[in-house]
Design an enzyme around this catalytic site. Structure first.
Site, PDB file in Angstrom:
ATOM      1  N   GLY A  46       0.939  -1.079   0.016  1.00  0.00           N
ATOM      2  CA  GLY A  46       0.188   0.149   0.085  1.00  0.00           C
ATOM      3  C   GLY A  46       0.983   1.135  -0.188  1.00  0.00           C
ATOM      4  O   GLY A  46       2.278   0.965   0.181  1.00  0.00           O
ATOM      5  N   GLN A  51       3.430   9.807   1.660  1.00  0.00           N
ATOM      6  CA  GLN A  51       4.770   9.253   1.177  1.00  0.00           C
ATOM      7  C   GLN A  51       5.148   9.617  -0.124  1.00  0.00           C
ATOM      8  O   GLN A  51       6.364   9.348  -0.506  1.00  0.00           O
ATOM      9  CB  GLN A  51       4.528   7.846   1.052  1.00  0.00           C
ATOM     10  CG  GLN A  51       4.327   6.870   2.576  1.00  0.00           C
ATOM     11  CD  GLN A  51       4.169   5.666   2.824  1.00  0.00           C
ATOM     12  OE1 GLN A  51       3.351   5.222   2.206  1.00  0.00           O
ATOM     13  NE2 GLN A  51       5.463   4.828   2.818  1.00  0.00           N
ATOM     14  N   CYS A  95       8.076  -0.861   5.262  1.00  0.00           N
ATOM     15  CA  CYS A  95       7.570   0.387   4.874  1.00  0.00           C
ATOM     16  C   CYS A  95       8.394   1.086   3.707  1.00  0.00           C
ATOM     17  O   CYS A  95       9.626   0.956   3.891  1.00  0.00           O
ATOM     18  CB  CYS A  95       7.474   1.247   6.137  1.00  0.00           C
ATOM     19  SG  CYS A  95       6.765   2.974   5.555  1.00  0.00           S
ATOM     20  N   LEU A  96       7.729   1.535   2.580  1.00  0.00           N
ATOM     21  CA  LEU A  96       8.549   1.878   1.418  1.00  0.00           C
ATOM     22  C   LEU A  96       9.366   3.293   1.903  1.00  0.00           C
ATOM     23  O   LEU A  96      10.307   3.555   1.253  1.00  0.00           O
ATOM     24  CB  LEU A  96       7.654   2.360   0.421  1.00  0.00           C
ATOM     25  CG  LEU A  96       7.011   1.221  -0.281  1.00  0.00           C
ATOM     26  CD1 LEU A  96       5.940   2.049  -1.344  1.00  0.00           C
ATOM     27  CD2 LEU A  96       8.008   0.322  -0.912  1.00  0.00           C
ATOM     28  N   HIS A 137      -1.521   0.192   9.194  1.00  0.00           N
ATOM     29  CA  HIS A 137      -0.126   0.834   8.760  1.00  0.00           C
ATOM     30  C   HIS A 137      -0.625   2.324   7.939  1.00  0.00           C
ATOM     31  O   HIS A 137       0.350   3.013   8.196  1.00  0.00           O
ATOM     32  CB  HIS A 137       0.669  -0.154   7.779  1.00  0.00           C
ATOM     33  CG  HIS A 137       1.885   0.171   7.533  1.00  0.00           C
ATOM     34  ND1 HIS A 137       3.108  -0.002   7.923  1.00  0.00           N
ATOM     35  CD2 HIS A 137       2.345   1.366   6.536  1.00  0.00           C
ATOM     36  CE1 HIS A 137       4.233   0.560   7.317  1.00  0.00           C
ATOM     37  NE2 HIS A 137       3.653   1.440   6.363  1.00  0.00           N
ATOM     38  N   GLU A 138      -1.202   2.076   7.149  1.00  0.00           N
ATOM     39  CA  GLU A 138      -1.744   3.124   5.965  1.00  0.00           C
ATOM     40  C   GLU A 138      -2.446   4.414   6.865  1.00  0.00           C
ATOM     41  O   GLU A 138      -2.081   5.641   6.717  1.00  0.00           O
ATOM     42  CB  GLU A 138      -2.433   2.733   4.789  1.00  0.00           C
ATOM     43  CG  GLU A 138      -1.594   1.750   3.985  1.00  0.00           C
ATOM     44  CD  GLU A 138       0.028   2.016   3.537  1.00  0.00           C
ATOM     45  OE1 GLU A 138       0.171   3.363   3.729  1.00  0.00           O
ATOM     46  OE2 GLU A 138       0.582   1.276   3.315  1.00  0.00           O
ATOM     47  N   HIS A 141       0.105   5.949   8.981  1.00  0.00           N
ATOM     48  CA  HIS A 141       0.671   7.120   8.062  1.00  0.00           C
ATOM     49  C   HIS A 141       0.032   8.655   8.053  1.00  0.00           C
ATOM     50  O   HIS A 141       0.609   9.644   8.054  1.00  0.00           O
ATOM     51  CB  HIS A 141       1.154   6.814   6.650  1.00  0.00           C
ATOM     52  CG  HIS A 141       1.955   6.026   6.412  1.00  0.00           C
ATOM     53  ND1 HIS A 141       3.456   6.625   6.571  1.00  0.00           N
ATOM     54  CD2 HIS A 141       2.332   4.581   5.733  1.00  0.00           C
ATOM     55  CE1 HIS A 141       4.385   5.643   6.234  1.00  0.00           C
ATOM     56  NE2 HIS A 141       3.844   4.608   5.877  1.00  0.00           N
TER      57      HIS A 141
HETATM   58 CO    CO Z   1       4.624   2.833   5.356  1.00  0.00          CO
END
Ligand code: CO
Length: 166
Positions: A46, A51, A95-96, A137-138, A141
């Site tokens: 995702g 991000q 995480c990216l 997780h998202e 963010h």
């Molecule tokens: Co992330």
């Protein structure tokens, strides 16, 4: 469509709270298409708008992690909210924005979220397994919460030591 640069830790924007979306314009739809493209290219489960540098309460999820098949449209969540949770499970998470870093985090095993789709219609979706984890997780963010905020002290230090520059 274009691929957007992914914001990496320790860029301070990652710790800011994203703002509610009040209008779904063509420009916003184009931005979301870019988010989806960026998520696929970077092979993320995702991706949250922050991000890619926009403090908007939006995230996208790759449907192949949620029982879908390649070619299915990506899931888009605008102004998402968790409305129900069930159970708990501890698993490693990446995480990216933290290339190379993996942290074991306790999450709800099942999460129901409410959000708006690209047409401004409200819907709910139940996530289990990796999808439940992605939802939490998202949404973290969107509230400026990062994977390292789930651990303290030495664990955090050790995790950050694996952060890659790429
Ligand atoms: Co992330």
């Amino acid at each position: 469509m274009s691929i957007l640069p992914v914001v990496k830790y320790p860029q301070p924007i990652l710790q800011e709270r994203s703002l509610e979306v009040t209008e779904i314009t063509d420009e916003l739809k184009a931005f979301i298409e870019d988010m989806i493209e960026t998520m696929y290219v970077t092979e993320g489960v995702g991706l949250a708008a922050v991000q890619v540098g926009e403090l908007k309460r939006i995230f996208v999820v790759d449907p192949t992690f949620a029982g879908g098949t390649e070619g299915d449209p990506a899931f888009v969540f605008i102004n998402p909210e968790i409305i129900e949770t069930q159970g708990e499970v501890k698993e490693e998470e990446g995480c990216l924005s933290f290339p190379g870093v993996f942290i074991t985090i306790k999450r709800f095993a099942k999460t129901t979220i409410k959000a708006m789709d690209l047409n401004g219609n409200e819907f709910t979706m139940v996530g289990e397994g990796i999808l439940s984890r992605a939802f939490q997780h998202e949404i973290d963010h969107l509230n400026g919460q990062l994977i390292i905020d789930h651990v303290g002290g030495l664990k955090r230090k050790l995790a950050l030591r694996r952060l890659r520059e790429d």
